[in-house]
Design an enzyme around this catalytic site. Sequence first.
Site, short mmCIF file in Angstrom:
data_model
loop_
_atom_site.label_atom_id
_atom_site.label_comp_id
_atom_site.label_asym_id
_atom_site.label_seq_id
_atom_site.Cartn_x
_atom_site.Cartn_y
_atom_site.Cartn_z
N ASP A 49 7.61 -8.77 7.12
CA ASP A 49 7.91 -10.26 6.93
C ASP A 49 8.89 -10.45 6.28
O ASP A 49 9.57 -11.52 5.84
CB ASP A 49 6.58 -11.06 6.25
CG ASP A 49 6.30 -10.59 4.85
OD1 ASP A 49 6.79 -9.74 4.40
OD2 ASP A 49 5.29 -11.37 4.15
N SER A 50 9.68 -9.25 5.78
CA SER A 50 11.04 -9.28 5.08
C SER A 50 12.18 -9.83 6.13
O SER A 50 13.24 -10.10 5.89
CB SER A 50 11.54 -7.80 4.56
OG SER A 50 11.37 -6.84 5.82
N ASP A 88 3.13 -7.13 9.84
CA ASP A 88 2.99 -7.78 8.47
C ASP A 88 2.16 -9.23 8.77
O ASP A 88 2.33 -9.96 9.79
CB ASP A 88 3.92 -8.22 7.95
CG ASP A 88 4.27 -7.26 6.58
OD1 ASP A 88 3.34 -6.65 6.13
OD2 ASP A 88 5.26 -7.43 6.02
N LYS A 118 -0.62 -5.23 8.23
CA LYS A 118 -0.34 -4.86 6.92
C LYS A 118 -1.03 -6.35 6.07
O LYS A 118 -0.55 -7.40 6.60
CB LYS A 118 1.00 -4.56 6.36
CG LYS A 118 1.19 -4.25 4.85
CD LYS A 118 2.29 -3.37 4.47
CE LYS A 118 3.78 -4.19 4.63
NZ LYS A 118 3.69 -5.37 3.57
N GLU A 120 -0.92 -8.21 1.63
CA GLU A 120 -0.73 -7.64 0.34
C GLU A 120 -1.85 -8.05 -0.59
O GLU A 120 -2.55 -8.98 -0.07
CB GLU A 120 0.45 -8.51 -0.11
CG GLU A 120 1.92 -8.19 0.61
CD GLU A 120 3.01 -9.07 0.19
OE1 GLU A 120 2.86 -9.73 -0.75
OE2 GLU A 120 3.79 -8.85 1.11
N GLU A 187 4.79 -0.67 -3.84
CA GLU A 187 6.32 -1.30 -3.88
C GLU A 187 6.58 -1.43 -5.20
O GLU A 187 5.90 -1.72 -6.08
CB GLU A 187 6.50 -2.46 -2.95
CG GLU A 187 7.93 -3.09 -2.91
CD GLU A 187 8.18 -4.27 -2.22
OE1 GLU A 187 7.43 -4.54 -1.23
OE2 GLU A 187 9.18 -4.67 -2.08
O1 KIV Z 1 8.20 -6.98 4.67
C1 KIV Z 1 8.38 -5.59 4.48
O2 KIV Z 1 9.33 -5.26 5.18
C2 KIV Z 1 7.64 -4.75 3.88
C3 KIV Z 1 8.18 -3.42 3.40
C4 KIV Z 1 9.27 -3.69 2.76
C5 KIV Z 1 7.25 -2.61 2.80
O3 KIV Z 1 6.63 -5.13 3.36
#
Ligand code: KIV
Length: 275
Positions: A49-50, A88, A118, A120, A187
């Site tokens: 989600d980056s 994510d 993924k 958090e 992280e």
């Molecule tokens: O959103 C993302 O790209 C991430 C990674 C940097 C681990 O969570």
Amino acid sequence: MSVQTRNARTTTPQITARKGGEPIVCLTAYTTQVARLVDPHVDLILVGDSLAMVLYGLDSTLGVTLDMMIAHGNAVMRGSSTACVIVDLPFGTYQESKEAAFRSAARVMCETRCQGVKLEGGTEMAETVAFLTERGVPVLGHVGLTPQSVNQMGGFRAQGRSDEAARRITDDARAIAEAGAFALVIEGTMEPLAREITGDLAIPTIGIGASPACDGQILVTEDVIGLFTDFTPRFVKRYGEMGRLVSEAAEHYAGEVKRRQFPGPEHCFGTGPRN
Ligand code: KIV
């Protein structure tokens, strides 16, 4: 009748089996083209989600929707053939309840055919991670600096500085591992702590701003290739200068258009000898 598997992708059990072995190479991708370029070189692609900051110019990951993640997950699946692809779950799509988390994860997995999700969080998410993994959803955990909690953390700061904070992150990591996650992203965490957690867990840790002792490493591809330069965290190492190359190419193109040097006859239709 024997069932032949067509799946040449690295699987989540194969990632788990890499604990303590050859480091697990991971990068992010959000598009088909980037997925195609990184796929031969990595074990795992994260549709992170980056993309909020990197692709959409947002100031945090909080503006990301499930539909955005599904669209980019599909693009990455089309561009990759061997890496394990994990998508994510964005903020607000899994924290409310384990049932809500399952519905979000099931949509992501059914609509993209990725291999897992993924999410958090630590001890507070352990029940959800168990609920998902018991129902066929492989989960990659994410502890330490958790960008979706930026408002609670008061900024993007390395975590685990005090003894109490270190104990909390250790408890988080253990809880997520015990709940059945196939691996764990750590992280922005103090190096000795990430090293200790890696030694403590039976599942692989994937570090980003964590420790070379982690079982694998992940970075955001646009950071690695120099295409996202708004800010560069200390943990990023740049292996390319795509930003400069794009800017130079655009400048070169603009100059040729203004001087009427582009397009040349070779780029036009009907300018060659007729046949
Ligand atoms: O959103 C993302 O790209 C991430 C990674 C940097 C681990 O969570």
